[in-house]
Design an enzyme around this catalytic site. Structure first.
Site, short mmCIF file in Angstrom:
data_model
loop_
_atom_site.label_atom_id
_atom_site.label_comp_id
_atom_site.label_asym_id
_atom_site.label_seq_id
_atom_site.Cartn_x
_atom_site.Cartn_y
_atom_site.Cartn_z
N LYS A 1 1.56 -8.36 2.18
CA LYS A 1 2.93 -8.67 2.62
C LYS A 1 3.51 -7.52 3.44
CE LYS A 1 6.63 -8.03 -0.19
NZ LYS A 1 7.71 -7.28 0.49
N ASN A 2 3.35 -6.29 2.92
CA ASN A 2 4.01 -5.15 3.57
C ASN A 2 3.35 -4.72 4.87
OD1 ASN A 2 5.85 -5.19 1.54
ND2 ASN A 2 5.25 -3.24 0.60
N CYS B 1 20.79 -3.57 -2.93
CA CYS B 1 19.47 -4.04 -3.29
C CYS B 1 19.27 -3.76 -4.77
CB CYS B 1 18.45 -3.28 -2.44
SG CYS B 1 16.78 -3.32 -3.04
N ARG C 1 19.10 2.39 -1.30
CA ARG C 1 18.22 2.24 -0.13
C ARG C 1 18.93 2.38 1.22
NH1 ARG C 1 13.83 -2.40 -1.53
NH2 ARG C 1 12.53 -1.28 -0.07
N ASP D 1 5.48 0.45 -6.15
CA ASP D 1 5.36 -1.01 -6.25
C ASP D 1 4.41 -1.45 -7.36
OD1 ASP D 1 7.18 -1.34 -4.25
OD2 ASP D 1 5.75 -1.91 -2.70
N ARG E 1 8.38 -14.35 -3.39
CA ARG E 1 8.54 -13.49 -2.22
C ARG E 1 7.26 -12.71 -1.94
NH1 ARG E 1 12.51 -9.26 -2.95
NH2 ARG E 1 11.48 -8.70 -1.02
C1 UD1 Z 1 8.71 0.04 1.61
C2 UD1 Z 1 8.08 -1.19 0.99
C3 UD1 Z 1 8.42 -1.28 -0.48
C4 UD1 Z 1 8.03 0.01 -1.19
C5 UD1 Z 1 8.59 1.24 -0.46
C6 UD1 Z 1 8.05 2.55 -1.04
C7 UD1 Z 1 7.88 -2.84 2.73
C8 UD1 Z 1 8.35 -4.12 3.31
N1 UD1 Z 1 8.55 -2.36 1.70
O1 UD1 Z 1 10.12 -0.08 1.48
O2 UD1 Z 1 7.71 -2.39 -1.04
O3 UD1 Z 1 8.54 -0.02 -2.50
O4 UD1 Z 1 8.24 1.20 0.93
O5 UD1 Z 1 6.67 2.56 -0.99
O6 UD1 Z 1 6.91 -2.27 3.20
N2 UD1 Z 1 15.30 6.34 2.29
C9 UD1 Z 1 16.37 7.06 2.72
N3 UD1 Z 1 16.81 6.86 4.00
C10 UD1 Z 1 16.22 5.98 4.85
C11 UD1 Z 1 15.09 5.25 4.40
C12 UD1 Z 1 14.65 5.46 3.10
O7 UD1 Z 1 16.94 7.86 1.98
O8 UD1 Z 1 16.65 5.85 6.00
C13 UD1 Z 1 14.80 6.54 0.90
C14 UD1 Z 1 14.84 5.28 0.04
O9 UD1 Z 1 16.12 5.06 -0.51
C15 UD1 Z 1 13.80 5.60 -1.01
C16 UD1 Z 1 12.75 6.40 -0.22
O10 UD1 Z 1 13.43 6.86 0.94
O11 UD1 Z 1 14.34 6.42 -2.01
C17 UD1 Z 1 11.53 5.62 0.21
O12 UD1 Z 1 11.93 4.40 0.78
P1 UD1 Z 1 11.08 3.71 1.94
O13 UD1 Z 1 9.70 4.27 1.94
O14 UD1 Z 1 11.85 3.76 3.19
O15 UD1 Z 1 11.03 2.20 1.42
P2 UD1 Z 1 11.07 0.90 2.30
O16 UD1 Z 1 10.48 1.13 3.64
O17 UD1 Z 1 12.44 0.30 2.24
#
Ligand code: UD1
Length: 429
Positions: free
Chosen positions: A22-23, A126, A131, A316, A408
């Site tokens: 999915k990701n 969320c 996030r 995950d 999902r």
């Molecule tokens: C993706 C995955 C999700 C997985 C996560 C971590 C997909 C569709 N989703 O989510 O399944 O759980 O990676 O492996 O691929 N953060 C910030 N600022 C930002 C962006 C992120 O502070 O602009 C923080 C987040 O709150 C979190 C950490 O960084 O604490 C990691 O998040 P991130 O790797 O960005 O997760 P996603 O890309 O949303």
């Protein structure tokens, strides 16, 4: 609303085919915004999130055709999806759609790169934490975009196009790395992305971009070097197998005992999960067709694990590991370092008889001799599948409500488990 009923106690034996990730599928679909050519993706999982992103992309004017099953294909083979963004009809991603699936926010980078402007709704809250998207916005600004937040939307503009930049992330983010990469491939000049996430799904997207004509070095590492190109072409690409689905079914087998081949799984993508499972006393072997998981009477050993970005233990799979450890012979400590509120499954697991105590970001899981079935509620995607794992070992009947969370991210979960001897039934609402 559908529910899933599990009667626990059966061992799992047989083969479970692993679907496309999915990701990886979601960002690969988004990549199609970057070219007027046709991007053909195969091994696309049939999931609610994929269908929702299809609607979002169609809103931007992408033509999407999903090929039906071909002769000789079994029901578990993924879809083939053709995506063509000949023209971008609309550069707005509305709140009603983005709020339903966070990853749709990632259209920001490609829309900016292709059209020089985008209006994308902020994703909002969320279940697993706040996030934020600050790092996504920082990357776009570095690449030369002007960003304004107005009425819950990110308004981004790059009148003269994006420019190559040096982007250093202070935290590892999968989404922000995708965003920066997808925008930089068509920026003018060179970009370096440091402290990039290098989850296998990011490597998969980068490899697809290279097939489309992008110039990227350092794929599968934490430093990406990109030479911008003026246009990208269509390409054909097959989605990698889902490592989270792999880890999840591995833990199902670890929980019930038995012997299962996870067909098409890639052991190289789940090194940390394999290590943890072996420490728990579960047999894991990489074989030609995938990964074999077996446990035959050995007790489960307790563990101390913390979640980390790839190649560490994935957040995950945290909920699933916790379900497994509820029946270990001792106390396990599971620390969540990626998301601040990812323990929603704890209270639901407790309803089945699990003994879990939270201390800030760490869960102390005291192994119990038995779990007993109960009605429980799915709260988010990975939390809900942890309830399935617990239910498979619980005595009696576990009824999982709000199954749409499972749909999902897990394709035909009940069919895959039933085929290996589990008593799992979907009850239509
Ligand atoms: C993706 C995955 C999700 C997985 C996560 C971590 C997909 C569709 N989703 O989510 O399944 O759980 O990676 O492996 O691929 N953060 C910030 N600022 C930002 C962006 C992120 O502070 O602009 C923080 C987040 O709150 C979190 C950490 O960084 O604490 C990691 O998040 P991130 O790797 O960005 O997760 P996603 O890309 O949303």
């Amino acid at each position: 609303m559908d529910r899933i009923r599990i009667r626990g106690g059966n061992r799992l034996n047989g083969t479970i085919p692993v679907s496309g990730a999915k990701n990886a599928a979601l960002p690969l679909m988004i990549v199609s915004l970057l070219t007027p050519g046709t991007l053909t993706l195969s091994n696309v999982p049939r999931l609610a999130d994929v269908r929702l992103l299809q609607r979002i992309l169609q809103n931007h004017g992408i033509d999407i055709m999903v090929a039906g099953k071909r002769a000789g294909q079994n029901g578990m083979a993924g879809d083939v999806m053709h995506l063509t963004a000949r023209d971008i009809a609309d550069t707005t991603a509305p709140y009603e759609l983005v709020s339903k699936m966070r990853a749709s926010f990632w259209v920001l980078g490609p829309l900016l790169a292709r059209c020089g402007e985008a209006k994308v709704s902020l994703p909002g809250g969320c279940a697993i934490g706040t996030r934020p998207v600050d790092m996504h916005l920082m990357a776009m600004e570095k690449l030369g975009a002007e960003i304004v937040i107005e009425g819950g939307y990110v308004l981004a503009r790059a009148r003269k196009g994006l420019k190559g930049a040096h982007i250093v992330f202070d935290k590892v983010s999968v989404g922000a790395t995708h965003a920066a990469l997808m925008a930089a491939v068509m920026a003018d000049g060179d970009t370096v992305i440091e402290n990039a996430a290098y989850e296998p799904e990011i490597g998969d997207v980068a490899e697809c971009l290279v097939k489309m004509g992008a110039k990227i070095e350092g794929i599968h590492s934490s430093t990406l070097r990109i030479k911008g190109v003026t246009s990208l072409t269509g390409a054909e690409h097959s989605v990698i197998p889902d490592r989270i689905e792999t880890g999840t079914y591995a833990m199902c087998v670890g929980m019930t005992g038995g012997d299962v081949l996870l067909k098409d799984a890639n052991a190289g993508h789940i090194g940390a999960v394999i290590e943890v499972m072996r420490s728990a006393g579960i047999g894991v072997e990489a074989v030609n067709e995938g990964v074999r998981i077996h446990r035959n009477g050995q007790a489960l050993r307790p563990l101390s694990v913390e979640t980390q970005p790839f190649p560490g233990f994935p957040t995950d799979c945290q909920a699933q590991l916790m379900a497994l450890m509820t029946m270990a012979g001792g106390t396990s400590m599971i620390r969540e370092t990626i998301f601040e509120n990812r323990f929603m499954h704890v209270q639901e697991l407790a309803r089945l008889g699990a003994d879990i105590h939270l201390h800030g970001d760490t869960a102390e899981v005291r192994g119990v001799k038995k779990l007993t079935g109960a009605p429980v509620m799915a709260t988010d995607l990975r939390a809900s599948v942890s309830l399935v794992i617990a239910g498979l070992a619980a005595e009696g009947e576990t009824m999982i409500n709000r199954v749409y969370h499972l749909d999902r991210g897990f394709e035909t979960l009940e069919e895959k488990l039933s085929a290996c001897g589990a008593d799992v039934t979907r009850i239509s609402g």
